[in-house]
Structures are given as C-alpha cells and as structure tokens.
Design a protein around this motif. Structure first.
Motif, PDB file in Angstrom:
ATOM      1  N   MET A  72     -44.740 -44.120 -33.900  1.00 59.44           N
ATOM      2  CA  MET A  72     -45.598 -43.749 -35.103  1.00 59.44           C
ATOM      3  C   MET A  72     -45.009 -42.731 -35.748  1.00 59.44           C
ATOM      4  N   TRP A  73     -44.528 -41.762 -35.140  1.00 60.06           N
ATOM      5  CA  TRP A  73     -44.049 -40.359 -35.798  1.00 60.06           C
ATOM      6  C   TRP A  73     -42.924 -40.683 -36.627  1.00 60.06           C
ATOM      7  N   ILE A  74     -41.705 -41.577 -35.901  1.00 59.12           N
ATOM      8  CA  ILE A  74     -40.603 -42.054 -36.711  1.00 59.12           C
ATOM      9  C   ILE A  74     -41.110 -42.710 -37.987  1.00 59.12           C
ATOM     10  N   SER A  75     -42.039 -43.881 -37.795  1.00 62.91           N
ATOM     11  CA  SER A  75     -42.458 -44.608 -39.305  1.00 62.91           C
ATOM     12  C   SER A  75     -43.160 -43.529 -40.161  1.00 62.91           C
ATOM     13  N   LEU A  76     -43.635 -42.570 -39.732  1.00 60.93           N
ATOM     14  CA  LEU A  76     -44.167 -41.902 -40.713  1.00 60.93           C
ATOM     15  C   LEU A  76     -43.007 -40.792 -41.461  1.00 60.93           C
ATOM     16  N   ALA A  77     -42.074 -40.418 -40.467  1.00 59.64           N
ATOM     17  CA  ALA A  77     -41.130 -39.612 -40.918  1.00 59.64           C
ATOM     18  C   ALA A  77     -40.038 -40.360 -41.937  1.00 59.64           C
ATOM     19  N   LEU A  78     -39.845 -41.511 -41.519  1.00 64.59           N
ATOM     20  CA  LEU A  78     -38.589 -42.310 -42.236  1.00 64.59           C
ATOM     21  C   LEU A  78     -38.914 -42.935 -43.693  1.00 64.59           C
ATOM     22  N   GLU A  79     -40.461 -42.345 -44.064  1.00 63.22           N
ATOM     23  CA  GLU A  79     -40.586 -42.844 -45.503  1.00 63.22           C
ATOM     24  C   GLU A  79     -39.794 -41.972 -46.358  1.00 63.22           C
ATOM     25  N   THR A  80     -39.559 -40.702 -45.975  1.00 65.27           N
ATOM     26  CA  THR A  80     -38.868 -39.745 -46.889  1.00 65.27           C
ATOM     27  C   THR A  80     -37.883 -38.923 -46.246  1.00 65.27           C
ATOM     28  N   ILE A  81     -37.471 -39.298 -44.920  1.00 65.15           N
ATOM     29  CA  ILE A  81     -36.214 -38.723 -44.233  1.00 65.15           C
ATOM     30  C   ILE A  81     -35.347 -40.197 -43.882  1.00 65.15           C
ATOM     31  N   PRO A  82     -34.250 -39.973 -44.192  1.00 63.76           N
ATOM     32  CA  PRO A  82     -33.330 -41.106 -43.819  1.00 63.76           C
ATOM     33  C   PRO A  82     -33.134 -40.897 -42.098  1.00 63.76           C
ATOM     34  N   PRO A  83     -32.858 -41.871 -41.596  1.00 60.70           N
ATOM     35  CA  PRO A  83     -32.748 -42.016 -40.246  1.00 60.70           C
ATOM     36  C   PRO A  83     -31.897 -41.027 -39.501  1.00 60.70           C
ATOM     37  N   ALA A  84     -30.470 -41.082 -40.081  1.00 67.67           N
ATOM     38  CA  ALA A  84     -29.527 -40.091 -39.339  1.00 67.67           C
ATOM     39  C   ALA A  84     -30.020 -38.434 -39.492  1.00 67.67           C
ATOM     40  N   THR A  85     -30.401 -38.413 -40.636  1.00 67.13           N
ATOM     41  CA  THR A  85     -31.158 -36.899 -40.901  1.00 67.13           C
ATOM     42  C   THR A  85     -32.280 -36.555 -39.826  1.00 67.13           C
ATOM     43  N   LEU A  86     -33.243 -37.608 -39.691  1.00 64.98           N
ATOM     44  CA  LEU A  86     -34.341 -37.551 -39.007  1.00 64.98           C
ATOM     45  C   LEU A  86     -33.954 -37.432 -37.436  1.00 64.98           C
ATOM     46  N   ILE A  87     -32.986 -38.109 -36.869  1.00 66.83           N
ATOM     47  CA  ILE A  87     -32.699 -37.888 -35.511  1.00 66.83           C
ATOM     48  C   ILE A  87     -31.969 -36.458 -35.320  1.00 66.83           C
ATOM     49  N   ALA A  88     -31.154 -36.137 -36.120  1.00 63.47           N
ATOM     50  CA  ALA A  88     -30.422 -34.809 -36.250  1.00 63.47           C
ATOM     51  C   ALA A  88     -31.372 -33.744 -36.105  1.00 63.47           C
TER      52      ALA A  88
END
Length: 306
Positions: free
Chosen positions: A23-39
């Motif tokens: 759920m948190w990933i889906s919210l974050a991915l709206e404005t943060i790309p996957p690689a940066t979010l994981i980093a």
C-alpha cells in the motif's frame, strides 16, 4: 509456551509490516520512481538502525568476513529480490506476481534438503503446511490467475527468482545467530544502500524529481516501519522460529492485504477469499507447530531421561 506465543505475535507483526508495504509503495510510486524509492527505503532504514546502535552502544563488526556475509545477505534478502520483483511485476501482473512471490516457504523447503543436515531438515508436517499455505494464497488471489502463468515467461521467472532468493536468505540467516538482530539488519541494509543509491542516481536523477508530501510520507513509513523494524524482527525470528517458520509469513501477507482492503477501502470479502485466508493460516500453524520430543527411557533404571 509464553515465549513461543510472543514469537508468533512477532511473526504476525512482520507479516503486517511487509503486507502493508504494498500500500505504501503504491502511494510513493505516484511521484517517486522505483529505483529511487527502494534506495531511499533502505538508506533511511539503515540510518535509523545505525542511530539506534549508537544510542545502545552496539558496535558493528569491522572484519572483512563479516561484511562479506552482510553483502551477500543484502543481495539475496533485499537488493536482488526487490529489483527483480519491481521489474517482473510490471509485466507479469499483480495477481500472478502475488502467487509466485509467495513461494518462498516452498523454496526454503527445497533448499533445506540441499544445504542442511538430515536432523535439521523440515518434516512431512511442514511440507503439508507449505502446500496448504500455498493453496490458500491461490484461493486469496483467485484461481483464475493461474491461467496467466507462462504467458509472460521471463518476467514471471524474475518474480519466481525473487522468491527463491528470499528462501536462500532465510537459510543463510543462521550464519548471524551469534549476533544481536540489529547488527545483521543494519549491515545488510547498509550494503543494499551502497548498491542501490548509485543505481538511483544513474537511472532516475533524483535531484530532478518533485515528490509530493504523500509520497515522502509513504517513503518514510516504508523506511522506518516496513524495513528497519521489519528487519529487526526478521533476524530475530530466524533464530527463534528458524528459516521455515520465518518464511511462513509470506502466507500471511496476502490475507493481511485483504483485511486492510476490507477495513480501509470498503472492499468485500467473498467465500473463496475467506477460505483461502483460513487455509493459509492453517498452513502457517502446521509449519510452526513445535516438535514433540519423545522421552528417552533409561534401560538400566527404567526412568525417563529428558
């Protein structure tokens, strides 16, 4: 039994933390790309754990062999599976990915026979539990999802490989049994950050991004709760419940996801999904059911020996 009950509560907490991460990933991915979010996720979590260690006066080991173990663990526990899952799920689909990614207990069972000695391998009861839990996941996701298996083969194999890496990570966790759980948790996440931050800088150029407050808040929650706290619990459970018991949380994650959807998103719970949740819980119970120790009888005295 009381101590064991606390470990089961931690297992449920771990499933809740990792189950809610979607759920948190889906919210974050709206404005943060996957690689940066994981980093951001692993870097923030590593800093939190290092700060806690500093306050508690716990020191990281400085020898090369320990950091080699941390680095390998980071590849199979976070960096590798997260990148594989992030890429594979884009093309394999959420339903199929959920089924394939929940196979980590199956992989632990298989790898146990390749790595562990005969006395440490899981038994028939745990095999039944593994199969029951997997059947529960299929019912939760929907039997119809199985028809898509094989259509996008390479992405699906990537998702399956991420589950296999989780299985390897659970078995490798035995190597850190002599350390406080926070030490391998921090070391693993630091090594992940060393790999993922440069990937983010090259792939996403994060200095050009404009994440909103919702995305930033979701990333912070992912770092503190779903990563730092979750890794602390994870490395503790590897010592107390063992690799198979810890991996069984994969069967609880989908049920927790359904529960969150019913409570917060007003989704409905049909009979098939409810049966799947019950079957998954039954599988987890079988996997973690304590072994009954048979008393040894002393031939000379006729007394039981514990």
């Amino acid at each position: 039994m009381q101590n064991r009950s606390f470990e089961y509560a931690l297992l449920g907490c771990l499933a809740l933390l990792w189950g809610s991460s979607y759920m948190w990933i889906s919210l974050a991915l709206e404005t943060i790309p996957p690689a940066t979010l994981i980093a951001v996720r692993v870097s923030f979590a590593a800093l939190v754990l290092v700060a806690i260690m500093a306050v508690r006066g716990i020191r990281m080991p400085l020898d090369g062999p320990s950091w080699r173990l941390f680095f390998i663990q980071s590849l199979v526990n976070s960096t590798g599976p997260w990148l594989l899952l992030a890429w594979g799920q884009q093309y394999a689909g959420t339903a199929v990915s959920s089924v394939l990614n929940s196979t980590s207990p199956l992989w632990v069972f298989v790898f146990s026979f390749l790595i562990l000695q005969s006395g440490q391998r899981p038994g028939p009861r745990q095999l039944i539990g593994v199969l029951a839990g997997f059947g529960g996941i299929v019912l939760i996701v929907g039997v119809g999802a199985l028809k898509d298996i094989g259509e996008t083969l390479v992405p699906q194999l990537a998702v399956l490989a991420s589950a296999a890496l989780y299985g390897i990570a659970a078995l490798r966790g035995r190597l850190f049994s002599g350390l406080p759980p926070i030490v391998p948790a921090a070391g693993t996440l630091l090594c992940s950050a060393i790999v993922l931050v440069p990937v983010s800088l090259v792939a996403d150029r994060p200095w050009q991004l404009s994440p909103d407050l919702t995305g930033l808040g979701a990333a912070v929650i992912l770092g503190i709760a779903c990563t730092a706290l979750a890794f602390l619990i994870y490395f503790r459970l590897l010592t107390t419940l063992g690799p198979m018991g810890t991996a069984s949380q994969a069967y609880l994650r989908s049920g927790i996801g359904v529960f969150l959807g019913v409570v917060f998103l007003s989704e409905t719970l049909d009979l098939e999904t409810f049966a799947g949740i019950c079957l998954a819980i039954f599988g987890v119970v079988l996997i973690n059911w304590p072994k009954v120790r048979k008393p040894q009888i002393a031939a000379a005295t006729g007394k039981e020996v514990s």
